[in-house]
Design an enzyme around this catalytic site. Structure first.
Site, PDB file in Angstrom:
ATOM      1  CE  LYS A 172      -3.987   2.085   0.487  1.00 42.55           C
ATOM      2  NZ  LYS A 172      -3.764   2.708  -0.827  1.00 42.55           N
TER       3      LYS A 172
ATOM      4  CD  GLN B 251       3.223   4.647   2.144  1.00 41.22           C
ATOM      5  OE1 GLN B 251       3.703   5.517   1.439  1.00 41.22           O
ATOM      6  NE2 GLN B 251       2.146   4.844   2.886  1.00 41.22           N
TER       7      GLN B 251
ATOM      8  CE  LYS C 167       4.657   7.452  -2.525  1.00 38.97           C
ATOM      9  NZ  LYS C 167       3.874   8.056  -1.436  1.00 38.97           N
TER      10      LYS C 167
ATOM     11  N   GLY D  74      -2.860   8.215  -4.322  1.00 32.85           N
ATOM     12  CA  GLY D  74      -2.218   9.400  -4.896  1.00 32.85           C
ATOM     13  C   GLY D  74      -0.993   9.815  -4.106  1.00 32.85           C
ATOM     14  CG  ASP D  75       3.226  11.062  -3.128  1.00 34.27           C
ATOM     15  OD1 ASP D  75       3.139  10.970  -1.901  1.00 34.27           O
ATOM     16  OD2 ASP D  75       4.219  11.588  -3.678  1.00 34.27           O
TER      17      ASP D  75
ATOM     18  CB  THR E 240      -2.108  13.682   4.308  1.00 32.12           C
ATOM     19  OG1 THR E 240      -2.445  12.515   3.567  1.00 32.12           O
ATOM     20  CG2 THR E 240      -0.642  13.628   4.675  1.00 32.12           C
TER      21      THR E 240
END
Ligand code: NDP
Length: 433
Positions: free
Chosen positions: A79, A100, A115, A154-155, A198
């Site tokens: 994830k 992560q 990632k 997303g990022d 976040t």
């Protein structure tokens, strides 16, 4: 370093973790050595790199490089987000994937670490170009992911629009309507609070840390860097808690509004118009825009770096300290350089590392997976209160581990130790895989 050449960010992330684990390793060094826990932990289970060809609006074929690093499935399916930015390379994706694993372990939810991303720049591209890119990216990625194997999100450069295009293409290729991506739109399986999570989570854990030291964010002056997803919602929540956020930035420059940033205006510029932060002064002429770096020279009590890795250097940290800043809490992944982190810890400022303080995003992503499995939607209040509970629990874990090992208030050591113990236990129990 020889085995992973040209990956300085990955080396930096690994070094920081390994440097803090000595007290745990000392407890059972023979087992850790025999099982090669550390050697296995820093080697991704799988790295996929692939060609992403797409056609731009002029009819020209463009070629980008895509990645997915499936780092660790010790405690759950891989994830972690996808980043679309010209700076993306294998080292960046590995550093993010490695971080992560620890972040996800701290949430206490069953998610492993991964990632991905591409060196594609969505900035200045038309919607059709972004869709063409996302579809081509998914034409390869779909074979590596799945609701029970690997669930990207997303990022940087990947928000609701990109997740929507990616999801549409996954569904078309596989014929499956499943929770394979998080951060989806609210009409097709997305979770309330994901967009805010976040930034909100960062503020919840910051407030919890202050509360444990008889303080509060209320009345404090705060600087937030960046003006993307994390920065916007960190600002919104900090203001809700009574703090005054006076600055925001992007990679071109920063705005300073001593009266307090008007978040409604920022949302309009960034989320509706996809504009630049300098447009803020068109709406608020009393605010000041400055081209280039320098946001950290503005006096504040609390700094929330929410843009990108290594954006806050040693000289920035010194300027913050001299101007009275007493806490730095990372919203971005590794935004504070190693030298600056060392300085911050030595100068007895509070420091929350991103793997703990920005875990709110992945937390709500995991709650989105839960809702998708249940085929239910939760209310905003229920999701937000779970998020808050988990951020408070992360604080308890990292401060508890730091204290147990004799490093009270050192949340870098606390976060690394608390996460590592869970991951190492799962790895040991599952045998040599
Ligand atoms: P966005 O793409 O929404 O926003 C990124 C922001 O950072 C933009 O304002 C961007 O400006 C700015 N930025 C990028 N590079 C620089 C730079 N070199 N100097 C100054 N500003 C810069 O990304 P997110 O808000 O989603 O992510 C921000 C950080 O938070 C990243 O480190 C990400 O990994 C981390 N994170 C994000 C999560 C999420 O849920 N979104 C979860 C956990 C961590 P510009 O437009 O000029 O590029």
């Amino acid at each position: 370093i020889d085995k992973n050449p040209g990956e300085p960010e990955f080396h930096q992330a690994v070094r920081e973790v390994l440097d803090s684990l000595r007290p745990v390793i000392d407890e059972n060094e023979a087992m850790y050595r025999r099982d090669a826990i550390l050697e296995r932990l820093i080697e991704p289970e799988r790295v996929v790199s692939f060609r992403v060809p797409w056609v731009d609006d002029k009819g020209q074929v463009q070629v980008n490089r895509g990645y997915r690093v499936q780092f660790s499935s010790a405690i759950g399916p891989y994830k972690g987000g996808l980043r679309f930015h010209p700076s993306v390379n294998q080292g960046i994706v590995k550093f993010l994937g490695f971080e992560q694993i620890f972040k996800n372990a701290l949430t206490d939810l069953p998610i492993g670490g991964g990632k991905g991303g591409a060196d594609f720049d969505p900035k200045g591209k038309s919607d059709r170009e972004v869709m063409a890119f996302c579809q081509s990216f998914m034409n390869e990625l779909y074979r590596h992911i799945g609701a029970n194997t690997d669930v990207p999100a997303g990022d940087i450069g990947v928000g609701g629009r990109e997740v929507g295009y990616l999801y549409g293409q996954y569904k078309r290729l596989t014929g499956r309507y499943e929770g394979v991506l998080t951060g989806k739109g609210l009409t097709f399986g997305g979770s309330l609070v994901r967009k805010e999570s976040t930034g909100y989570g960062l503020v919840y854990i910051t407030e919890e840390m202050l509360r444990n030291h008889e303080m509060t964010m209320s009345g404090k002056t705060v600087i937030v860097s960046g003006s993307g997803n994390v920065a916007i919602y960190a600002t919104e929540r900090a203001q809700h808690f009574g703090a005054k956020v006076v600055a925001l930035s992007d990679s071109s420059g920063f705005v300073y509004d001593p009266k307090g940033i008007r978040i409604d205006i920022v949302k309009d510029i960034k989320e509706k118009r996809r504009g630049r932060i300098k447009e803020y002064v068109d709406e608020v002429p009393s605010a000041k825009y400055t081209e280039g770096r320098g946001i950290w020279n503005i006096p504040c009590d609390i700094a929330l770096p929410c843009a990108t890795q290594n954006e806050l250097t040693l000289s920035d940290a010194k300027a913050l300290k001299e101007n009275g800043c007493f806490a730095i809490c990372e919203g971005a992944n590794m935004p504070v350089t190693q030298e600056a982190t060392d300085y911050v810890m030595e100068s007895e400022m509070f420091f929350l590392p991103g793997k703990a303080s920005n875990a709110g995003g992945v937390t709500t992503s995991a709650l989105e997976m839960t809702q998708n499995s249940e085929r239910l939607y939760w209310s905003f209040e229920k999701t937000d209160s779970r998020l808050k509970e988990i951020m408070v629990n992360i604080y308890a874990q990292i401060s508890g581990a730091a204290k147990d090992y004799g490093y009270e208030d050192n949340y870098v050591i606390g976060a690394n130790i608390a996460a590592f113990k869970k991951i190492a236990d799962a790895m040991h129990s599952q045998g040599i895989v």
